[in-house]
Design a protein around this motif. Structure first.
Motif: not given
Length: 427
Positions: A101, A105, A341, A346
Motif C-alpha cells: 500500500t 500510495v 489508498a 482502505q
C-alpha cells in the motif's frame, strides 16, 4: 562592511527572528496547527509583504542589507543540521506490513502531481520563467515542487492528533518515507541537470551521487555504529555530537563538489547514521534543541524577505496562476494518494486522511523552493506563489485529518438481553 562592524546589527536581527518565530509557533499551536505554520507566517510578516509595506524603516533597521549575508549563513547551517535530522528520522522500517500500500500510495502521490505540474509548466514558462532559464529545468522543478511531502511536519501532526502509533499513522509514515526519498532523488537530478553544462555532466553528477550514497550506507554507517557503541568515556556524548556535526558538514561539502547541493549531503549523512544508539540519540536531541528554535528562524526570515505578496496583489493574473498551482498541488497529491489508498482497500475515511497528510508540504517545500530560487530556476513572483501554496496546503492538513477521523461509521447497536418468554409467547 566587516564582521566587527556588522556585529551590533546581527545582535538585533538574530533575536528578532528567533522571538518572532517562537511567538508565531506558540500562537498557531494553540489553534491546533503545527508550529511551522506560525514560523512561516512570521517570516512573511517580517518581510516586505507586511512590515516592509507598513513600516519600511523598521524592517531595514531590523534586517539591514549589511547583516543579511551573516544571517543567511547561520540559517543555512541550521538548514543543513535540520536536513541531517530529517534523514536520521527517516525510518523505512515502517514499510513492514504496509509495503504494498505504501509503495502504491507513494507512487500515485508522486506521479500524478509530477505529471500535472509538468503540464502546468508549459503555459507558465512563457510568463513566469526567469530570463535565460531553459524549459526543461523549469518544467522539472515545477513538477518536483508539486510532489513534495513534509515528512517532519506530517510526523508532528500525527503525534499531536494521537495517531502516530495507529495503523493510519504507520501507513502515512511509510508512504511519506518512500515519497521523501523519491522526491529528494528527483530534486538531486533536477539540480544536477540545471547546474551541469551538458547532459553528460548531469549524468556524471547523478552517478557520483549514487556512488556517494552507497559509500555512506555500506562504509560510513557500520563505522559510525561501531564507534558510537564503543564510546565509554565521560566525554562520549560531546564527542559524538562533534562527530555528527562535522560529518554532516563534510558530507554536505562532498555533494556540493559533486554538483547537486549541500543539503543532499546532510540528508544522506542523516540516512546513513545508525539509529538506536543511546549516544547518537542523545546527541541528535541536543542538536535539535539548538537548530530548531535558534537557527531555523533565520531561514524562515530569509524566506519571508524573498516573499512579496504585494507584488501579486496588483496583478489578477498572478492570483490566477497561484490558484492554478494550488489546484494542481491539491488534486495531484491529495487526489493521487487518496485514490491509490482506496484502490488498495482502505476505507474512504482512511484514504482521505492519508491524502490530506501526503498533501502537507511545510518546511520541506520551503527548502526546495529556496534551492530553486538560489539556482535561478524560478523568480521572486513564482517563489511567492509557491510559498503561499505550501502555507495553505500545510494549514489545511491538520483540520482535514481531524475532520475525517471524526467521520467514523456508526457502531452497530450493542446486543440487548435475550427476551424473557411470557405466558402469551409460550407454545
Amino acid at each position: 562592511m566587516s564582521a566587527a562592524e556588522a556585529m551590533p546589527a546581527l545582535l538585533v536581527a538574530v533575536p528578532a527572528a528567533i522571538l518572532a518565530c517562537q511567538a508565531g509557533a506558540s500562537l498557531v499551536r494553540r489553534l491546533g496547527q503545527p508550529p511551522v505554520i506560525g514560523e512561516i507566517t512570521m517570516g512573511i510578516v517580517l518581510g516586505p509583504s507586511l512590515l516592509g509595506w507598513l513600516w519600511p524603516e523598521a524592517q531595514h533597521w531590523l534586517f539591514p542589507a549589511s547583516v543579511l549575508p551573516y544571517t543567511s549563513v547561520l540559517g543555512q547551517l541550521g538548514l543543513l543540521a535540520f536536513m541531517f535530522l530529517v534523514g536520521l528520522e527517516l525510518d523505512l522500517g515502517a514499510l513492514r506490513g504496509n509495503s504494498r500500500t505504501a509503495v502504491a500510495v507513494s507512487q500515485a502521490g508522486m506521479l500524478l502531481p509530477l505529471g500535472l505540474g509538468a503540464l502546468l509548466a508549459i503555459p507558465m514558462y512563457a510568463q513566469l520563467a526567469p530570463d535565460g532559464v531553459e524549459f526543461m529545468p523549469f518544467m522539472l522543478f515545477i513538477a518536483v515542487a508539486m510532489s513534495i511531502t513534509a515528512f517532519p511536519v506530517l510526523a508532528r501532526i500525527l503525534v499531536d492528533r494521537g495517531l502516530y502509533g495507529t495503523p493510519l499513522g504507520a501507513l502515512a509514515m511509510a508512504c511519506a518515507a518512500v515519497d521523501d526519498v523519491a522526491a529528494w532523488c528527483l530534486l538531486a537530478l533536477v539540480v544536477a541537470f540545471t547546474s551541469a553544462g551538458s547532459p553528460f555532466d548531469a549524468l556524471t553528477a547523478a552517478g557520483l551521487t549514487v556512488a556517494f550514497g552507497a559509500a555512506m550506507l555500506l562504509v560510513v554507517r557500520p563505522l559510525l555504529a561501531r564507534w558510537a557503541k564503543g564510546r565509554t568515556d565521560r566525554a562520549g556524548d560531546g564527542a559524538v555530537l562533534v562527530l555528527l556535526f562535522s560529518g554532516l558538514s563534510l558530507s554536505a561539502l562532498a555533494t556540493d563538489l559533486i554538483g547537486v547541493h549541500t543539503l543532499f549531503g546532510a540528508f544522506l549523512f542523516g540516512v546513513a547514521t545508525p539509529r538506536g544508539h543511546r549516544r547518537i540519540e542523545a546527541s541528535s536531541a541536543r542538536l535539535r534543541a539548538v537548530v530548531v528554535p535558534v537557527l531555523l528562524p533565520l531561514f524562515f526570515v530569509h524566506t519571508g524577505l524573498s516573499t512579496e505578496i504585494g507584488a501579486l496583489a496588483t496583478d489578477p493574473v498572478q492570483w490566477l496562476w497561484t490558484g492554478a498551482l494550488l489546484a494542481v498541488a491539491v488534486l495531484g497529491k491529495w487526489g493521487g494518494a487518496a485514490g491509490a489508498a482506496l484502490a488498495c482497500g482502505q476505507s474512504w475515511r482512511q484514504a482521505m486522511s492519508i491524502g490530506a497528510l501526503m498533501n502537507c508540504r511545510g518546511l520541506t517545500e520551503l527548502v526546495v523552493l529556496s534551492i530553486g530560487l538560489e539556482l535561478g530556476v524560478i523568480g521572486p513572483e513564482l517563489f511567492t506563489m509557491l510559498v503561499l501554496v505550501a502555507l495553505i496546503t500545510t494549514a489545511v492538513t491538520s483540520p482535514a485529518v481531524t475532520r475525517f477521523q471524526r467521520l467514523r461509521p456508526p457502531a452497530p447497536p450493542a446486543p440487548g438481553p435475550e427476551p424473557v418468554p411470557t405466558a402469551a409467547s409460550r407454545p
